[in-house]
Design a protein around this motif. Structure first.
Motif, PDB file in Angstrom:
ATOM      1  N   TYR A  14       0.753  -1.375  -0.021  1.00 29.74           N
ATOM      2  CA  TYR A  14       0.003  -0.001   0.005  1.00 29.74           C
ATOM      3  C   TYR A  14       0.852   1.403  -0.063  1.00 29.74           C
ATOM      4  O   TYR A  14       0.350   2.166  -0.445  1.00 29.74           O
ATOM      5  CB  TYR A  14      -1.102   0.081   1.279  1.00 29.74           C
ATOM      6  N   PHE A  15       2.172   1.207   0.426  1.00 30.61           N
ATOM      7  CA  PHE A  15       3.008   2.474   0.599  1.00 30.61           C
ATOM      8  C   PHE A  15       4.422   1.997  -0.039  1.00 30.61           C
ATOM      9  O   PHE A  15       4.740   0.942   0.513  1.00 30.61           O
ATOM     10  CB  PHE A  15       2.964   3.059   1.925  1.00 30.61           C
ATOM     11  N   SER A  16       5.010   2.832  -0.495  1.00 31.97           N
ATOM     12  CA  SER A  16       6.450   2.401  -1.002  1.00 31.97           C
ATOM     13  C   SER A  16       7.433   2.741  -0.077  1.00 31.97           C
ATOM     14  O   SER A  16       8.565   2.094  -0.225  1.00 31.97           O
ATOM     15  CB  SER A  16       6.616   3.439  -2.313  1.00 31.97           C
ATOM     16  N   SER A  17       7.038   3.519   1.010  1.00 29.30           N
ATOM     17  CA  SER A  17       8.215   3.773   2.092  1.00 29.30           C
ATOM     18  C   SER A  17       7.338   4.366   3.113  1.00 29.30           C
ATOM     19  O   SER A  17       6.409   4.779   3.205  1.00 29.30           O
ATOM     20  CB  SER A  17       9.200   4.730   1.534  1.00 29.30           C
ATOM     21  N   ARG A  18       8.477   4.427   4.302  1.00 35.07           N
ATOM     22  CA  ARG A  18       7.841   5.250   5.531  1.00 35.07           C
ATOM     23  C   ARG A  18       7.312   6.711   5.235  1.00 35.07           C
ATOM     24  O   ARG A  18       6.603   7.287   5.724  1.00 35.07           O
ATOM     25  CB  ARG A  18       8.911   4.916   6.651  1.00 35.07           C
ATOM     26  N   GLU A  19       8.244   7.307   4.274  1.00 36.66           N
ATOM     27  CA  GLU A  19       8.023   8.652   4.120  1.00 36.66           C
ATOM     28  C   GLU A  19       6.812   9.009   3.483  1.00 36.66           C
ATOM     29  O   GLU A  19       6.104   9.918   3.518  1.00 36.66           O
ATOM     30  CB  GLU A  19       9.250   9.216   3.155  1.00 36.66           C
ATOM     31  N   GLU A  20       6.378   7.771   2.315  1.00 35.04           N
ATOM     32  CA  GLU A  20       5.208   7.865   1.518  1.00 35.04           C
ATOM     33  C   GLU A  20       3.903   8.088   2.794  1.00 35.04           C
ATOM     34  O   GLU A  20       3.055   8.647   2.398  1.00 35.04           O
ATOM     35  CB  GLU A  20       5.095   7.039   0.588  1.00 35.04           C
ATOM     36  N   ILE A  21       4.155   7.193   3.730  1.00 33.64           N
ATOM     37  CA  ILE A  21       3.051   7.121   4.854  1.00 33.64           C
ATOM     38  C   ILE A  21       2.943   8.600   5.328  1.00 33.64           C
ATOM     39  O   ILE A  21       1.953   9.164   5.572  1.00 33.64           O
ATOM     40  CB  ILE A  21       3.437   6.077   5.761  1.00 33.64           C
ATOM     41  N   PHE A  22       3.881   8.985   5.741  1.00 26.18           N
ATOM     42  CA  PHE A  22       4.109  10.465   6.565  1.00 26.18           C
ATOM     43  C   PHE A  22       3.595  11.391   5.515  1.00 26.18           C
ATOM     44  O   PHE A  22       3.565  12.486   5.889  1.00 26.18           O
ATOM     45  CB  PHE A  22       5.328  10.309   7.291  1.00 26.18           C
ATOM     46  N   LEU A  23       3.763  11.288   4.311  1.00 25.21           N
ATOM     47  CA  LEU A  23       3.496  12.284   3.474  1.00 25.21           C
ATOM     48  C   LEU A  23       1.945  12.337   3.308  1.00 25.21           C
ATOM     49  O   LEU A  23       1.243  13.537   3.253  1.00 25.21           O
ATOM     50  CB  LEU A  23       3.939  11.862   1.915  1.00 25.21           C
ATOM     51  N   ASP A  24       1.375  11.203   3.536  1.00 25.05           N
ATOM     52  CA  ASP A  24      -0.036  11.161   3.504  1.00 25.05           C
ATOM     53  C   ASP A  24      -0.509  11.790   4.789  1.00 25.05           C
ATOM     54  O   ASP A  24      -1.572  12.507   4.751  1.00 25.05           O
ATOM     55  CB  ASP A  24      -0.470   9.700   3.460  1.00 25.05           C
ATOM     56  N   ILE A  25       0.135  11.631   6.044  1.00 29.76           N
ATOM     57  CA  ILE A  25      -0.316  12.080   7.221  1.00 29.76           C
ATOM     58  C   ILE A  25      -0.036  13.595   7.113  1.00 29.76           C
ATOM     59  O   ILE A  25      -1.000  14.253   7.489  1.00 29.76           O
ATOM     60  CB  ILE A  25       0.579  11.463   8.473  1.00 29.76           C
ATOM     61  N   TYR A  26       0.868  14.016   6.544  1.00 27.97           N
ATOM     62  CA  TYR A  26       1.169  15.507   6.446  1.00 27.97           C
ATOM     63  C   TYR A  26       0.051  16.099   5.630  1.00 27.97           C
ATOM     64  O   TYR A  26      -0.489  17.114   5.817  1.00 27.97           O
ATOM     65  CB  TYR A  26       2.278  15.706   5.669  1.00 27.97           C
ATOM     66  N   GLY A  27      -0.373  15.461   4.682  1.00 25.87           N
ATOM     67  CA  GLY A  27      -1.394  15.912   3.629  1.00 25.87           C
ATOM     68  C   GLY A  27      -2.756  16.153   4.497  1.00 25.87           C
ATOM     69  O   GLY A  27      -3.548  17.117   4.226  1.00 25.87           O
ATOM     70  N   GLN A  28      -2.863  15.029   5.303  1.00 26.42           N
ATOM     71  CA  GLN A  28      -4.292  15.397   5.998  1.00 26.42           C
ATOM     72  C   GLN A  28      -3.982  16.332   6.982  1.00 26.42           C
ATOM     73  O   GLN A  28      -5.117  17.057   7.186  1.00 26.42           O
ATOM     74  CB  GLN A  28      -4.587  14.022   6.881  1.00 26.42           C
ATOM     75  N   GLU A  29      -2.937  16.487   7.616  1.00 23.54           N
ATOM     76  CA  GLU A  29      -2.840  17.592   8.738  1.00 23.54           C
ATOM     77  C   GLU A  29      -2.953  18.935   8.070  1.00 23.54           C
ATOM     78  O   GLU A  29      -3.649  19.828   8.407  1.00 23.54           O
ATOM     79  CB  GLU A  29      -1.615  17.490   9.474  1.00 23.54           C
ATOM     80  N   TYR A  30      -2.424  18.898   6.694  1.00 23.74           N
ATOM     81  CA  TYR A  30      -2.109  20.322   6.036  1.00 23.74           C
ATOM     82  C   TYR A  30      -3.669  20.834   5.591  1.00 23.74           C
ATOM     83  O   TYR A  30      -3.843  21.869   5.576  1.00 23.74           O
ATOM     84  CB  TYR A  30      -1.083  20.156   4.799  1.00 23.74           C
ATOM     85  N   GLU A  31      -4.316  19.921   5.196  1.00 23.60           N
ATOM     86  CA  GLU A  31      -5.857  20.185   4.895  1.00 23.60           C
ATOM     87  C   GLU A  31      -6.600  20.607   5.897  1.00 23.60           C
ATOM     88  O   GLU A  31      -7.415  21.663   5.708  1.00 23.60           O
ATOM     89  CB  GLU A  31      -6.382  18.936   4.026  1.00 23.60           C
TER      90      GLU A  31
END
Length: 220
Positions: free
Chosen positions: A54-71
């Motif tokens: 579902y995710f290519s890396s740890r960073e990609e997971i936290f990129l999604d978390i960042y996106g949710q927080e940013y929104e």
């Protein structure tokens, strides 16, 4: 946990959200650098390879978390700005901006890693989706700034929020020093300079708003 391979779009999105929730839970008690894929897998009681579906890396997971927080941050900021009258004093906007930032500490913790890790180590599809959503949010905020200050252009609105991001992302770790750094800095307290996050960021945002307003007055 029973984690058979997800087939439908709904199942895939559910699996992804479970991974995000587990990572977020770890992030509440740990620094980003101390969270690994193995730790996330242990939290879910699944194997590490299951995450790679579902995710290519740890960073990609936290990129999604960042996106949710940013929104969430942007929606709250825009809503707050809509309550201001036209042509507010820049300090009023900057103070409000900082207040909303402080309501999103997880976003502030991730901001320093956005350009150096999260975006650099995520897949192209994730980056495209992330950028499309973020630019849309930034455009909405830029529009709101031009409503408050009709002399400003959309480009001005984008630059103001970009400068706010740059200041906040670099300032947050500096304004939360380690115990050792705090002891070192205490030796310079006689200078009586306020390096706090709230003060420096509000001053910076205020200065940028004033700068763009002055430029537009000169162009008129």
């Amino acid at each position: 946990m029973d984690w058979k391979r997800a087939r439908s779009t709904e199942q895939i999105e559910s699996r992804k959200q479970e991974i995000l929730d587990a990572a977020y839970k770890l992030f509440e008690e740990n620094e980003y650098n101390n969270i690994t894929l193995n730790a996330i897998a242990r939290e879910l009681q699944i194997s590490k390879p299951s995450i790679y579906r579902y995710f290519s890396s740890r960073e990609e997971i936290f990129l999604d978390i960042y996106g949710q927080e940013y929104e969430c941050f942007h929606k709250e900021l825009i809503e707050a700005l809509t309550k201001l009258s036209i042509h507010p004093i820049p300090m009023e906007v900057s103070t409000l901006w900082v207040k909303v930032y402080r309501n999103h500490p997880h976003l502030l913790k991730l901001m320093p890693f956005l350009g150096i890790a999260l975006e650099r180590n995520s897949s192209e599809p994730s980056l495209r989706s992330f950028k499309a959503t973020n630019i849309d949010l930034q455009q909405r905020l830029a529009i709101q700034l031009t409503i408050l200050y009709p002399n400003l252009t959309m480009q001005d609105g984008f630059y103001i929020q970009y400068y706010a991001f740059l200041t906040a992302s670099s300032l947050w770790p500096l304004s939360n020093p380690t115990d050792t750094m705090h002891q070192v800095l205490s030796g310079f307290e006689h200078l009586n300079i306020d390096y706090s996050f709230n003060h420096v960021l509000s001053q910076g945002i205020e200065a940028h708003i004033k700068d763009f307003l002055n430029k537009r007055r000169k162009d008129a």
